[in-house]
Write a protein that holds these residues in place. Structure first.
Motif, PDB file in Angstrom:
ATOM      1  N   ILE A  39       0.855  -1.156  -0.040  1.00 46.69           N
ATOM      2  CA  ILE A  39       0.012  -0.002  -0.053  1.00 46.69           C
ATOM      3  C   ILE A  39       0.907   1.292   0.064  1.00 46.69           C
ATOM      4  O   ILE A  39       1.709   1.345   0.898  1.00 46.69           O
ATOM      5  CB  ILE A  39      -0.841   0.134   1.319  1.00 46.69           C
ATOM      6  N   GLN A  40       0.745   1.979  -1.082  1.00 43.94           N
ATOM      7  CA  GLN A  40       1.540   3.095  -1.242  1.00 43.94           C
ATOM      8  C   GLN A  40       0.844   4.475  -0.886  1.00 43.94           C
ATOM      9  O   GLN A  40      -0.347   4.597  -0.927  1.00 43.94           O
ATOM     10  CB  GLN A  40       2.079   3.298  -2.550  1.00 43.94           C
ATOM     11  N   THR A  41       1.433   5.390   0.120  1.00 45.78           N
ATOM     12  CA  THR A  41       0.790   6.539   0.433  1.00 45.78           C
ATOM     13  C   THR A  41       1.689   7.589  -0.104  1.00 45.78           C
ATOM     14  O   THR A  41       3.012   7.794   0.116  1.00 45.78           O
ATOM     15  CB  THR A  41       0.696   6.630   1.855  1.00 45.78           C
ATOM     16  N   THR A  42       0.925   8.570  -0.607  1.00 43.12           N
ATOM     17  CA  THR A  42       1.549   9.859  -1.218  1.00 43.12           C
ATOM     18  C   THR A  42       0.759  11.085  -0.685  1.00 43.12           C
ATOM     19  O   THR A  42      -0.310  10.941  -0.119  1.00 43.12           O
ATOM     20  CB  THR A  42       1.393   9.939  -2.777  1.00 43.12           C
ATOM     21  N   PHE A  43       1.373  12.262  -0.907  1.00 42.21           N
ATOM     22  CA  PHE A  43       0.669  13.170  -0.266  1.00 42.21           C
ATOM     23  C   PHE A  43       0.788  14.527  -1.424  1.00 42.21           C
ATOM     24  O   PHE A  43       1.650  14.688  -2.161  1.00 42.21           O
ATOM     25  CB  PHE A  43       1.515  13.824   0.970  1.00 42.21           C
ATOM     26  N   PRO A  61       1.909  18.625  -1.963  1.00 45.59           N
ATOM     27  CA  PRO A  61       2.632  19.427  -1.315  1.00 45.59           C
ATOM     28  C   PRO A  61       1.772  20.740  -0.452  1.00 45.59           C
ATOM     29  O   PRO A  61       0.528  20.800  -0.832  1.00 45.59           O
ATOM     30  CB  PRO A  61       3.490  20.169  -2.282  1.00 45.59           C
ATOM     31  N   SER A  64       5.374   4.931   2.444  1.00 45.92           N
ATOM     32  CA  SER A  64       5.094   6.205   2.322  1.00 45.92           C
ATOM     33  C   SER A  64       6.110   7.142   1.635  1.00 45.92           C
ATOM     34  O   SER A  64       7.235   6.933   1.722  1.00 45.92           O
ATOM     35  CB  SER A  64       4.836   6.962   3.720  1.00 45.92           C
ATOM     36  N   ASP A  65       5.588   7.726   0.527  1.00 44.18           N
ATOM     37  CA  ASP A  65       6.604   8.538  -0.303  1.00 44.18           C
ATOM     38  C   ASP A  65       6.244   9.914   0.155  1.00 44.18           C
ATOM     39  O   ASP A  65       5.166  10.496  -0.244  1.00 44.18           O
ATOM     40  CB  ASP A  65       6.247   8.302  -1.807  1.00 44.18           C
ATOM     41  N   TYR A  66       7.111  10.595   0.708  1.00 43.55           N
ATOM     42  CA  TYR A  66       6.994  11.985   1.139  1.00 43.55           C
ATOM     43  C   TYR A  66       7.354  13.038   0.169  1.00 43.55           C
ATOM     44  O   TYR A  66       8.060  12.759  -1.007  1.00 43.55           O
ATOM     45  CB  TYR A  66       7.774  12.446   2.307  1.00 43.55           C
ATOM     46  N   GLN A  67       6.814  14.493   0.307  1.00 45.75           N
ATOM     47  CA  GLN A  67       7.212  15.368  -0.583  1.00 45.75           C
ATOM     48  C   GLN A  67       8.632  15.646  -1.011  1.00 45.75           C
ATOM     49  O   GLN A  67       8.920  16.119  -1.771  1.00 45.75           O
ATOM     50  CB  GLN A  67       6.344  16.640  -0.323  1.00 45.75           C
TER      51      GLN A  67
END
Lengths: 529, 196
Positions: free
Chosen positions: A462-466, A468, B48-51
């Motif tokens: 499960i990949q989580t991205t955000f 900016p 989790s891939d952060y900015q």
């Protein structure tokens, strides 16, 4: 036991419900099915047209009777249609004009002796006159033999699968199907260790007949949504098997086309039913008011899906107009019950695009994002992409709904990217404060073929991205044009038209690459940039 | 076969779920016990891939326990079941605690958020807050993160926080830090928007 199950199914079947399994049984015997009717009165008595192994065209007229035997009375009633079947020349693009065809009467019962005599006399008369016409018969016993020829793959041998099949058969048929269970029993027929080529072909037919068998009660009740969901699951499992065993498209295309045909036919039946009434009530009772909007969303989404699958030409203009009419009538009730609703919203948006009504398409995307953001901010339970509408409403009213993080979503990211693609800046800017705090999830299966499974359990990432804090609209728009095609399974690249259905029936497989890929395909079809 | 008491079983299972949840909350305390749970329906890895282009990956581990029941004793005294269930709930709670602490530990290292290493002092507390992103409420007051520790470490942290607030040098440094964080917060929130 197996024979009893199949016999029971045949006895209760109508010509409409056993038509498709019959086609799959024919393909299991080496026929290539060219056509199956939608009972529109234009087919000259030919419900199914196929080419047998020698390439001879075969035309079938399907009949069902509720009595154990097909009587002289039935024969007298059907004789005109049968004459058309036999005498009217076959016209089909897949058959050379003037080619003689074989004619078959197919009945889900035993044939009375008087009828056998009548057919025999008819055939003799024609022979004496030097005519090539001849009527052949497939009765219940023939159909049983055909079904039993594939019974080893048809009836699950695992006790749990067998119980599941019986559960489906014994269902009332007026609710939703258990999609996870349905996918599991079909998958267990299609995916086995090292099957031979011939075995695979048989399994493709067996899974289809099993699908029809399990959906029998739903078909008898004309539960269109359940039927569409069941056959869509079959399609996904078929594509999964094609991926796993590297089956070339021409080997599974006829099986796929048959399933798509039944899906479209069922959706057209749904359209007819919806157009025949003002409201979308299923029964009487106060609870209808709590499920009405959800039902309206399912109906509108699926009918929009039909509009996306059928080609846009003069022959289908009527259907497109009817779908637009249904949307017009019920659009005000479109609802967001949880993450699983997004596939239906997307189908409606894309149908509007196909209708060249961009304002309505944009309004749909805007209201979807508004509704999702408001729902996520609400303290009541919002179901995940893995939970169906019935399950969600039941949980919401059970008082036992768990509390989740209200900033986590599997579907908000893809729909925001589609909004960027449609240049809908205002709605994204309006919700940026919320969006920039969200966690966007996406499931990646470990192996490509696992994409087609209903659930891979403890397998995959499960990949989580955000987003900016400060978002750049220009960058978002550019990103919305980038699709990682390796994330779109090859079979779905070939059959893009199926994607809206997939998003509705398998919402947990919806991701940004698939959404944008379909959007590209639709625009290409419409010759839009 | 002998009959199964299906209805009773369903109700008892539900009751145990509630009991277990309550026990877990008691064990974990008000802070950790009320952390919202998200059900993962599929997958064994969370990434989790952060900015800032960094990533953090962790495995999804199942939580559960093993129950060994002395049948003879329990048949004589069915109330013993509660003791066993309490043990089971405690095992699950303990695993969950380990999981939370373990994940926080790994994430802290991965995100370069480790401070101290020596005794816990006022400087350690200031250094810890310096590493954190601090939010401010509607009255512009800092929403400070809580410390979670075992009783012995908690006592040391409390002493260090007291020292920080009572020693002018540290108090001034802390207030200055909060001021810096306030500015960062307002800069961040003022820029929380979609630009062209």
């Amino acid at each position: 036991m197996t024979e009893r199950i199949i016999e029971n199914w045949l006895t209760k079947a109508t010509e409409r419900t056993y038509q498709l399994p019959f086609c799959y049984m024919l393909t299991g015997q080496g026929h290539v099915v060219l056509h199956l009717t939608r009972h529109c009165g234009m087919e000259h008595g030919k419900d199914v047209i196929s080419l047998d192994q020698s390439g001879t065209p075969c035309c079938f007229q399907l009949k069902s009777v509720s009595t154990p035997r097909y009587s002289l009375k039935d024969w007298d009633k059907d004789i005109n249609q049968l004459y058309k079947l036999i005498i009217t020349p076959l016209t089909h693009p897949g058959v050379k004009p003037g080619t003689r065809h074989r004619s078959f009467l197919v009945v889900n019962a035993d044939i009375d002796e008087e009828v056998s005599h009548a057919i025999h006399r008819l055939n003799e008369d024609w022979q004496l006159q030097g005519l090539h016409h001849r009527l052949e018969v497939f009765s219940k016993s023939n159909l049983l033999t055909m079904a039993l020829a594939i019974k080893d793959q048809l009836i699950p041998t695992e006790a749990s699968d067998f119980r599941s099949l019986l559960n489906f058969i014994l269902e009332e048929g007026n609710g939703f199907i258990d999609k996870a269970e349905f996918a599991r029993i079909l998958q267990n027929v299609l995916i086995v260790d090292e099957p031979s080529k011939r075995d695979l072909e048989r399994r493709v037919s067996s899974a289809a007949v099993l699908c029809a068998l399990a959906l029998q009660q739903y078909s008898n009740k004309d539960n269109h949504i359940a039927i569409v969901e069941g056959w869509t699951i079959y399609v996904m499992q078929l594509l999964g098997a094609a991926h796993t065993y590297q089956i070339s498209p021409n080997k599974y295309l006829s099986a796929l086309k048959l399933a798509i045909d039944i899906i479209m036919q069922t959706l057209e039946n749904l359209l007819d039913e919806v157009l025949s009434g003002d409201r979308l009530f299923a029964e009487q009772g106060f609870h209808e008011f709590f499920v009405y909007r959800t039902r309206a969303t399912l109906v509108c989404g699926l009918l929009a899906g039909l509009g996306l699958i059928i080609p846009d030409d003069d022959n289908t203009k009527g259907i497109h107009d009817q779908i637009a009419e249904v949307l017009e009538r019920h659009q005000q009730h479109i609802y967001y019950w949880g993450e699983g609703a997004v596939g239906y919203h997307l189908a409606i948006c894309w149908f509007r695009i196909k209708q060249q009504d961009l304002d309505l398409a944009n309004q749909m995307i805007q209201s979807s994002i508004d509704e999702i953001v408001v729902s996520m901010g609400h303290p009541s339970y919002l179901s995940s992409v893995y939970e169906g509408p019935d399950q969600t409403i039941a949980l919401q009213f059970s008082g036992e709904a768990p509390q989740g993080f209200q900033t986590d979503s599997y579907i908000l990211g893809p729909i925001v990217e589609l909004a960027a693609r449609l240049d809908q800046r205002a709605v994204v800017a309006k919700h940026w404060d919320f969006l920039s705090r969200c966690h966007f999830h996406r499931y990646h299966p470990e192996n490509p073929q696992d994409f087609y499974n209903w659930n891979n359990g403890h397998n995959g990432t499960i990949q989580t991205t955000f987003f900016p804090v400060t978002g750049s609209w220009q960058q978002m728009k550019e990103a919305a044009f980038l699709i990682k095609s390796e994330n779109v399974p090859i079979e779905l690249q070939r059959h893009q038209n199926l994607l809206p259905l997939l998003f509705m029936v398998y919402p947990h497989r919806l991701n940004r690459d698939l959404v944008l890929f379909y959007h590209n395909h639709l625009n290409k079809d419409l010759k839009r940039p | 076969m002998l009959p199964v008491f299906e209805k009773s079983r369903a109700v008892l299972n539900k009751s145990f779920e509630r009991f277990s949840k309550q026990q877990k909350q008691n064990f974990l305390g008000p802070l950790l016990g009320n952390i919202a749970e998200v059900r993962n329906w599929e997958g064994s890895v969370l990434k989790s891939d952060y900015q800032d282009k960094t990533s953090f990956t962790t495995k999804i581990l199942p939580i559960g326990g093993k129950l060994s029941i002395d049948i003879e004793e329990t048949l004589k005294n069915p109330a013993l079941v509660f003791q066993y269930l309490q043990q089971l709930a405690a095992q699950a709670a303990h695993q969950q605690l380990q999981l939370i602490i373990g994940t926080v530990h790994d994430l802290t290292i991965s995100r370069n958020q480790v401070v101290g290493g020596g005794p816990i002092t006022a400087e350690t507390i200031i250094a810890a807050y310096r590493r954190l992103e601090i939010d401010f409420d509607g009255d512009d007051k800092p929403i400070l993160q809580s410390f979670v520790a075992d009783p012995e470490t908690s006592a040391k942290i409390e002493a260090a926080v007291r020292d920080m607030m009572e020693t002018p040098k540290y108090r001034e440094a802390f207030e200055q830090l909060i001021e810096e964080k306030r500015k960062v917060f307002h800069d961040r929130e003022n820029n929380r928007k979609l630009v062209d």
